[in-house]
Write a protein that holds these residues in place. Structure first.
Motif, mmCIF file in Angstrom:
data_model
loop_
_atom_site.group_PDB
_atom_site.id
_atom_site.type_symbol
_atom_site.label_atom_id
_atom_site.label_comp_id
_atom_site.label_asym_id
_atom_site.label_seq_id
_atom_site.Cartn_x
_atom_site.Cartn_y
_atom_site.Cartn_z
ATOM 1 N N VAL A 158 42.327 39.835 38.976
ATOM 2 C CA VAL A 158 43.154 40.828 39.835
ATOM 3 C C VAL A 158 44.457 40.271 39.994
ATOM 4 C CG1 VAL A 158 43.402 42.107 42.004
ATOM 5 C CG2 VAL A 158 41.227 41.884 40.855
ATOM 6 N N SER A 159 44.504 38.846 39.982
ATOM 7 C CA SER A 159 46.122 38.028 40.144
ATOM 8 C C SER A 159 46.801 38.332 38.984
ATOM 9 C CB SER A 159 45.943 36.490 40.413
ATOM 10 O OG SER A 159 45.100 36.456 41.876
ATOM 11 N N GLY A 169 37.969 30.889 38.446
ATOM 12 C CA GLY A 169 38.948 31.328 39.739
ATOM 13 C C GLY A 169 40.279 29.973 39.652
ATOM 14 N N ALA A 214 36.893 37.383 39.231
ATOM 15 C CA ALA A 214 37.535 38.677 39.490
ATOM 16 C C ALA A 214 38.965 38.323 40.116
ATOM 17 C CB ALA A 214 36.773 39.658 40.214
ATOM 18 N N THR A 215 39.059 37.223 40.970
ATOM 19 C CA THR A 215 40.281 36.804 41.617
ATOM 20 C C THR A 215 41.427 36.662 40.503
ATOM 21 O OG1 THR A 215 39.056 35.772 43.287
ATOM 22 C CG2 THR A 215 41.376 35.128 43.185
ATOM 23 N N ALA A 216 40.758 36.155 39.661
ATOM 24 C CA ALA A 216 41.976 35.724 38.458
ATOM 25 C C ALA A 216 42.299 36.825 37.679
ATOM 26 C CB ALA A 216 41.381 34.431 37.503
ATOM 27 N N PRO A 227 35.161 34.799 42.102
ATOM 28 C CA PRO A 227 36.120 33.954 41.774
ATOM 29 C C PRO A 227 36.636 34.413 40.408
ATOM 30 C CG PRO A 227 34.274 32.866 42.376
ATOM 31 C CD PRO A 227 33.820 34.113 42.595
#
Lengths: 433, 433
Positions: A312-313, A136, A308-310, A306
């Motif tokens: 999708v960003s 993340g 997945a946040t990276a 965490p």
């Protein structure tokens, strides 16, 4: 209504489920930033009927990768299936079909990153891989954009959560390695076969990716020197504590002039170093830039949401580029040819723990070996060993070249008074170079 | 040869000199990334003949701002002169002339950020201001890009180096505030008039900028509740240490549902909190996102080269956009209307230090006040005061609303047994919300 951007997902495991959740839960924010909605059109899975931790329409699932990478309506392929050779072929095909790619696959990027980035660029496609290093923590983007103007000279990373969890517990509770490893496995922080983590291979892959980006040089996985944590003992941890150090598995990428070194190894850090207080399964990357000085980026190194946040960003970055029509045009090829330091150009302090026969002149014979190579001591401890004819000597040297250190190590082992060189670790300074 | 990108500089002080140095020293990296060289064409200064810490051609200097903002050849204006009203006019004119703007000016961005961003967008210009918050730490870009997919719910920042230096020294050496302030002034860490730093105003400006970006909401400087560090005593620091806390000046921006609170105040953090070990003049911003969990960004908050790194990295972003022809097209207007929490919706734990008359039932009378508001205690210390008829009571409460807390505070002061409420601070949890 604006046409939504269509995403194909390869893989629906831990990270894949997180990606589905974030795209669903944060749809508002995503649309607001990009100006159109985003929808998942197809998901490649191995088993259509498996129970999953996330709700998803069954008709989106497929076991045929071609339904994802050959679907003309899919704009972006997100790869969270893992694996190397087969996955590489899928992504090369996706890029050649004009799909932008987001991947969380460090193994793949460490081995085939250059090839994939080249093919992406030839096809005017984006290829982003923020999630492949330190979950993340947006570290790759910080290196490329946030520190775009600076010359990065050193990166030190705690980039493997499993080993950091194990070392933290060993230090805190004085527990032996095997016991803590078993606990980590029970808690799901370590895999049944922990080799890739505990031998430092996972960290090495991430350091290769970091070094390539931070130094703008085609660093290969083979260029990374690796040593794992399996031989660290409670004695080593006790001595390091006593001398004011914390033991961490540290990836080091260091540039001197136009040459670099990259390694992963158990390292003693002064307790005051920002990385020394990064505990449990957390990751952190410490970056030293010529102009900015010391910076550190801290956060969760793994986990479904965490990571997945990276992912999708990265997807947001692709979508912004699509809106502007500039995909594949921000990639920058490495600026420098690869130049690695030789062992006589790699400098460090070292911790050595040595068992010697407890006889007159033993210590003098040992110091003589160091003196031959012009290496002096910063710290020395000598203690008799209980119930033994041996004494234990612990030294921390001043800076020595890796070549000198290796020769010293060999000579010590050959000394008649030395019963055994029990352990030896690299020692880092307190945040300076 | 490709035409270079031309930069006009407003100001050549500490940060301005750093910008000139970085553009010169890192020209290779800048050209490699952008595909063309960058040159400084004009520099606005107040005094043409002053000695400067950086070498620059005398004919580049001017005292007439119009030679910078009206020069048709200048593509980007970098503002590092400081000031508010006049500087605002210059930048508005520059934007209307189609110049992209990079600024390090937190005062300006906190007060007129919305206006400037709107005018930039109308004129298809970029306006970047990474250096305005936390110097060399790329925190704004991390919020916008790195955590683009996440919903940020809490930010806590040590965003003023002067006060962090002072508090670190007070804690470490048990020295009183005035003494440490004088030392900080002698070292150049505090200004001759330290008001803006020590009263928390500087930190408040940065928190307004962070909150606006992180919550996508037009937060004004007036929305930030502010309390400085001038009343912190050695006794407070001793008690906080004893209870396992570290005192820091913390900016807090917290979103619950669709409402937010933003404040700056001396705060007790558990020693284990990542922000608790951010010492000396360093800055750090702790960000909590719904999906990513805890992250922290650490680095130098001020200084010539660190701040200039952020400025020139913004310049690189502008130049990349110029190459792609997409300037001014990535700006995103705030997504939400501003909604602030009322005092009954702001929850926190509190530390209070109270001097009471040393008589039977005194403590009972105090606890009764808390009980009336349903607030209970997490920690209690009661000690007789030396050479006095008074006793000292220190409590840490469980969570209470700000409204309850303020009423309790007033009632305590009115109690006959209370001689004085000596101090009171907000207490934060250990990294969770």
């Amino acid at each position: 209504m604006v046409k939504p951007i269509s995403v194909g997902l390869l893989g629906l495991g831990t990270v894949g489920s997180g990606v589905v959740k974030i795209i669903e839960n944060h749809q508002d924010k995503l649309s607001h930033q990009v100006g159109c909605p985003v929808k998942i059109k197809k998901v490649l899975v191995r088993d259509l009927y498996k129970e999953r931790g996330v709700k998803i329409d069954a008709h989106l699932l497929t076991t045929d990768v071609n339904e994802v990478i050959n679907d003309p309506e899919i704009d972006v392929v997100i790869e969270v299936m893992g694996g190397i050779e087969e996955t590489r072929r899928h992504l090369l095909n996706a890029l050649r079909n004009g799909k932008h790619v987001v991947t969380a696959n460090k193994d793949l990027m460490a081995l085939y990153g250059s090839e994939l980035l080249t093919v992406a660029s030839e096809n005017h496609c984006d290829l982003f891989y923020e999630a492949s290093v330190a979950g993340g923590i947006p570290i790759l983007r910080s290196l490329v954009d946030g520190l775009a103007s600076d010359r990065i000279t050193k990166m030190m990373g705690i980039v493997n959560g499993t080993t950091n969890f194990i070392l933290t517990k060993m230090c805190k509770y004085g527990a032996p390695y095997e016991e803590v490893l078993a606990e980590a496995q029970a808690l799901g922080y370590a895999e049944a076969d922990p080799t890739s983590d505990v031998e430092g291979l996972d960290a090495a892959r991430k350091m290769a990716i970091l070094a390539r980006l931070g130094f703008s040089m085609n660093i290969d996985l083979d260029d990374v020197q690796v040593k794992g944590i399996t031989e660290i003992t409670e004695e080593d941890l006790n001595y390091s504590k006593r001398l004011g150090y914390t033991m961490k598995l540290i990836g080091i990428a260091h540039r001197d002039g136009d040459k670099v070194e990259v390694s992963v190894q158990p390292t003693l850090l002064p307790d005051s170093h920002p990385l020394a207080s990064v505990n449990d399964e957390f990751n952190a990357v410490y970056v030293y830039g010529e102009a900015v000085g010391e910076t550190m980026f801290y956060g969760p190194g793994a986990g479904s949401l965490p990571t997945a946040t990276a992912v999708v960003s990265d997807l947001v970055a692709v979508m912004k580029n699509m809106r502007l029509g500039v995909n594949g045009r921000n990639a920058v090829a490495p600026q420098y040819a690869k130049r690695l330091k030789s062992p006589c150009e790699i400098f460090s302090k070292y911790f050595l723990r040595i068992h010697v026969k407890d006889q007159v002149g033993a210590f003098a014979k040992i110091t003589a070996v160091f003196a031959e190579h012009g290496v002096s001591f910063e710290k020395i401890l000598q203690l008799p060993l209980k119930n033994s004819e041996l004494a234990e000597i612990v030294v921390v040297t001043h800076k020595a070249s890796l070549q000198d250190y290796e020769e010293i190590f060999q000579k010590l082992r050959d000394l008649e008074v030395v019963q055994e060189v029990k352990s030896s670790y690299r020692v880092e300074g307190d945040g300076q170079l």
